[in-house]
Scaffold this motif. Structure first.
Motif, PDB file in Angstrom:
ATOM      1  N   ASP A 198       0.906  -0.956  -0.096  1.00 47.92           N
ATOM      2  CA  ASP A 198       0.001  -0.004   0.041  1.00 47.92           C
ATOM      3  C   ASP A 198       0.803   1.271  -0.131  1.00 47.92           C
ATOM      4  O   ASP A 198       2.254   1.043  -0.202  1.00 47.92           O
ATOM      5  N   TYR A 202      -6.214  -5.408  -5.258  1.00 44.20           N
ATOM      6  CA  TYR A 202      -6.449  -4.227  -4.724  1.00 44.20           C
ATOM      7  C   TYR A 202      -6.745  -3.261  -5.703  1.00 44.20           C
ATOM      8  O   TYR A 202      -6.343  -3.199  -6.993  1.00 44.20           O
ATOM      9  N   CYS A 229      -8.297   3.633  -3.357  1.00 47.12           N
ATOM     10  CA  CYS A 229      -9.347   4.013  -2.750  1.00 47.12           C
ATOM     11  C   CYS A 229     -10.177   5.093  -3.449  1.00 47.12           C
ATOM     12  O   CYS A 229      -9.328   5.997  -3.823  1.00 47.12           O
ATOM     13  N   GLN A 230     -11.354   5.103  -3.578  1.00 46.24           N
ATOM     14  CA  GLN A 230     -11.972   6.114  -4.486  1.00 46.24           C
ATOM     15  C   GLN A 230     -12.696   7.244  -3.484  1.00 46.24           C
ATOM     16  O   GLN A 230     -13.043   8.249  -4.081  1.00 46.24           O
ATOM     17  N   MET A 231     -12.210   7.239  -2.210  1.00 47.39           N
ATOM     18  CA  MET A 231     -12.643   8.476  -1.483  1.00 47.39           C
ATOM     19  C   MET A 231     -11.949   9.522  -1.597  1.00 47.39           C
ATOM     20  O   MET A 231     -10.498   9.665  -1.776  1.00 47.39           O
ATOM     21  N   CYS A 248      -8.013  10.412  -0.219  1.00 46.92           N
ATOM     22  CA  CYS A 248      -7.565   9.281   0.321  1.00 46.92           C
ATOM     23  C   CYS A 248      -6.627   8.522  -0.597  1.00 46.92           C
ATOM     24  O   CYS A 248      -6.986   8.221  -1.692  1.00 46.92           O
ATOM     25  N   VAL A 263      -5.362   2.045  -0.050  1.00 42.40           N
ATOM     26  CA  VAL A 263      -5.832   1.092  -1.156  1.00 42.40           C
ATOM     27  C   VAL A 263      -6.879   0.254  -0.641  1.00 42.40           C
ATOM     28  O   VAL A 263      -6.916   0.045   0.652  1.00 42.40           O
ATOM     29  N   ARG A 264      -7.562  -0.363  -1.509  1.00 43.26           N
ATOM     30  CA  ARG A 264      -8.870  -1.131  -0.933  1.00 43.26           C
ATOM     31  C   ARG A 264      -8.361  -2.506  -0.968  1.00 43.26           C
ATOM     32  O   ARG A 264      -7.674  -2.886  -2.114  1.00 43.26           O
ATOM     33  N   LYS A 287     -13.917  -5.201   0.790  1.00 44.97           N
ATOM     34  CA  LYS A 287     -12.874  -4.325   0.404  1.00 44.97           C
ATOM     35  C   LYS A 287     -12.520  -3.261   1.447  1.00 44.97           C
ATOM     36  O   LYS A 287     -12.612  -2.167   1.078  1.00 44.97           O
ATOM     37  N   CYS A 311     -10.652  -0.124   3.237  1.00 40.50           N
ATOM     38  CA  CYS A 311      -9.354   0.599   2.928  1.00 40.50           C
ATOM     39  C   CYS A 311      -8.442   0.442   3.839  1.00 40.50           C
ATOM     40  O   CYS A 311      -8.493   0.545   4.950  1.00 40.50           O
ATOM     41  N   SER A 312      -7.078   0.638   3.415  1.00 41.51           N
ATOM     42  CA  SER A 312      -6.016   0.465   4.061  1.00 41.51           C
ATOM     43  C   SER A 312      -5.833   1.508   5.192  1.00 41.51           C
ATOM     44  O   SER A 312      -5.113   1.371   6.202  1.00 41.51           O
ATOM     45  N   ARG A 313      -6.204   2.597   5.157  1.00 41.51           N
ATOM     46  CA  ARG A 313      -6.233   3.835   5.701  1.00 41.51           C
ATOM     47  C   ARG A 313      -7.104   3.645   7.054  1.00 41.51           C
ATOM     48  O   ARG A 313      -7.147   4.198   8.117  1.00 41.51           O
TER      49      ARG A 313
END
Ligand SMILES: [Zn+2]
Length: 72
Positions: free
Chosen positions: A5, A28, A31-33, A36, A39-40, A52, A54-56
């Motif tokens: 990530d 993976y 992330c679409q946020m 952010c 990664v998903r 899925k 989010c790594s965050r």
């Protein structure tokens, strides 16, 4: 697998959520946020479901080579 990530955590291991341990299944996607850079991570759970996260929203334990859901 050596996907990592954006913070250098390997995305090829396990993820712990309370008493359940899911397996990272490799795929993976960014992330679409908005704003952010995580990664998903695709996770397969013992009941067969796929999520899925989010790594965050996770923390990585290098000793155990395992992700933990923050607050989970
Ligand atoms: Zn995210």
């Amino acid at each position: 697998m050596d996907i990592r990530d954006d913070r250098g955590h390997p995305v090829g291991s396990y993820i712990c959520a309370g008493k359940d341990t899911g397996r990272v299944v490799g795929g993976y996607t960014p992330c679409q946020m908005e704003g952010c850079r995580g990664v998903r991570i695709f996770v397969r759970w013992p009941d067969g479901s796929l999520t899925k996260p989010c790594s965050r929203g996770l923390t990585f334990n290098f000793d155990k080579n395992m992700w933990y859901i923050i607050g989970g």
